[in-house]
Write an enzyme that holds these catalytic residues in place. Sequence first.
Site, PDB file in Angstrom:
ATOM      1  N   ASP A  32     -17.348   6.802  -2.448  1.00  0.00           N
ATOM      2  CA  ASP A  32     -16.000   6.469  -1.312  1.00  0.00           C
ATOM      3  C   ASP A  32     -16.050   8.471  -1.136  1.00  0.00           C
ATOM      4  O   ASP A  32     -16.288   8.838  -1.124  1.00  0.00           O
ATOM      5  CB  ASP A  32     -14.391   6.685  -2.426  1.00  0.00           C
ATOM      6  CG  ASP A  32     -13.313   6.131  -1.568  1.00  0.00           C
ATOM      7  OD1 ASP A  32     -13.168   5.861  -0.381  1.00  0.00           O
ATOM      8  OD2 ASP A  32     -12.277   6.412  -2.714  1.00  0.00           O
TER       9      ASP A  32
ATOM     10  N   ARG B 101       0.929  -1.195  -0.101  1.00  0.00           N
ATOM     11  CA  ARG B 101       0.059  -0.241  -0.075  1.00  0.00           C
ATOM     12  C   ARG B 101       0.800   1.194   0.035  1.00  0.00           C
ATOM     13  O   ARG B 101       1.923   1.595   0.790  1.00  0.00           O
ATOM     14  CB  ARG B 101      -0.828  -0.528   1.131  1.00  0.00           C
ATOM     15  CG  ARG B 101      -1.876   1.104   1.656  1.00  0.00           C
ATOM     16  CD  ARG B 101      -2.713   1.489   2.361  1.00  0.00           C
ATOM     17  NE  ARG B 101      -3.949   0.312   1.484  1.00  0.00           N
ATOM     18  CZ  ARG B 101      -5.171   0.914   2.052  1.00  0.00           C
ATOM     19  NH1 ARG B 101      -5.263   1.790   3.082  1.00  0.00           N
ATOM     20  NH2 ARG B 101      -6.570  -0.271   1.602  1.00  0.00           N
TER      21      ARG B 101
ATOM     22  N   HIS C  54      -7.081   0.921  -6.534  1.00  0.00           N
ATOM     23  CA  HIS C  54      -7.592  -0.462  -5.882  1.00  0.00           C
ATOM     24  C   HIS C  54      -7.985  -1.671  -5.945  1.00  0.00           C
ATOM     25  O   HIS C  54      -8.934  -1.527  -5.503  1.00  0.00           O
ATOM     26  CB  HIS C  54      -8.669   1.236  -4.758  1.00  0.00           C
ATOM     27  CG  HIS C  54      -8.408   0.170  -3.169  1.00  0.00           C
ATOM     28  ND1 HIS C  54      -7.270  -0.797  -2.932  1.00  0.00           N
ATOM     29  CD2 HIS C  54      -8.811   0.833  -1.969  1.00  0.00           C
ATOM     30  CE1 HIS C  54      -7.550  -1.337  -0.959  1.00  0.00           C
ATOM     31  NE2 HIS C  54      -8.639   0.243  -0.409  1.00  0.00           N
TER      32      HIS C  54
ATOM     33  N   CYS D 113     -16.506   1.696  -0.553  1.00  0.00           N
ATOM     34  CA  CYS D 113     -15.692   0.537   0.355  1.00  0.00           C
ATOM     35  C   CYS D 113     -15.201   1.123   2.114  1.00  0.00           C
ATOM     36  O   CYS D 113     -14.404   0.103   2.482  1.00  0.00           O
ATOM     37  CB  CYS D 113     -14.536   1.328  -0.681  1.00  0.00           C
ATOM     38  SG  CYS D 113     -13.691   2.727  -0.748  1.00  0.00           S
TER      39      CYS D 113
ATOM     40  N   GLN E 226     -10.179  -3.832  -3.594  1.00  0.00           N
ATOM     41  CA  GLN E 226     -11.359  -4.058  -3.357  1.00  0.00           C
ATOM     42  C   GLN E 226     -12.644  -3.649  -4.639  1.00  0.00           C
ATOM     43  O   GLN E 226     -13.341  -4.324  -4.367  1.00  0.00           O
ATOM     44  CB  GLN E 226     -11.797  -1.913  -3.201  1.00  0.00           C
ATOM     45  CG  GLN E 226     -12.500  -1.621  -2.781  1.00  0.00           C
ATOM     46  CD  GLN E 226     -12.997  -1.923  -1.296  1.00  0.00           C
ATOM     47  OE1 GLN E 226     -12.443  -2.469  -0.691  1.00  0.00           O
ATOM     48  NE2 GLN E 226     -13.978  -2.420  -1.674  1.00  0.00           N
TER      49      GLN E 226
END
Length: 305
Positions: free
Chosen positions: A217, A100, A127, A257, A130
């Site tokens: 998000d 990450r 991402h 998410c 996700q």
Amino acid sequence: MTRHFLTGTELSAPELDALIERSAQLKAEPLSSRALAGASVALIFEKPSTRTRLSFEAGVHELGGHALVLRSDDLQLSRGESLRDTALVLSRHVAALGVRTGPDTVLRELVQYASIPVINMLSALHHPCQALADLLTIRETRGTLEGVRLAYIGDGNNVARSLALLGGLAGLDVAVASPEGRSLEADLALPHDARGSLTLYTDPLEAASGADVLYTDVWVSMGEEVDPARLRKELEPYRIDDALLDRAAPGAFALHCLPAHPGEEITAEVLYGDRQRIWDQAENRRHVQKALLELLVGANGCDTR
Ligand code: CP
Ligand code: NVA
């Protein structure tokens, strides 16, 4: 050949279908695979995480492996050791590496030197783990992905981009509504074998109209360098609430998410109400990432099942 997962588009459309199917099997029988027996997986976090860390760590354990969670300041990387040397050494000890980070260039440099699969656990632009969980959640609810209409409402960020790419690959018709200046790039190309579509909007109502899934998000992502107050003001009309869900198709539900900021991008009524699958979505991170690890580590010749 070592396979990596940086944007998600490393997978072909049939591989993505198979991975979602395998995730559902692993969800039904969580301890049925020993794909990582005797193996370790390193997880490097240069940014905070709740779900990604939990789901990877627990998932690696369920596959019979051992997860090494490393904050970047635990590593000599923080004292100037190169990404090249870090990749070379990690490749001698572990079967896969999750990262990450901020810049996507970090991931691209690691894959140049790693002989183990590198997995993007969130970067500035993508991402993809996700998006895998999002697809499993939609398939569980709708029974299919092909032709499902998803409207993402909010900042055109890493999560939106991965949904567009992997959703398009899986057959979703994705609409992304963002303010001017915060939209996804107009020339974002879906993979050549994508079965769905991507359409960009500025009007959240237009994007949400008739959609089967509404997605949002945070308004201010980690490492975002713009003025957060200005961004919040610009994004004020881009909130998932009951009124927006009423504009969507009958039976539509919300995804997020997480982490959420109730009252900003989503109302508490939707976040904790009946018209969402957000908490299943958070759980599904573990199941899809286990299927991904099986695929990548197995393909790298470390399949110890
Ligand atoms: N959705 C997600 O990646 O959450 P974390 O930042 O908590 O890992
Ligand atoms: N767009 C958010 C996602 C958090 C999981 C961020 O990058 O901070």
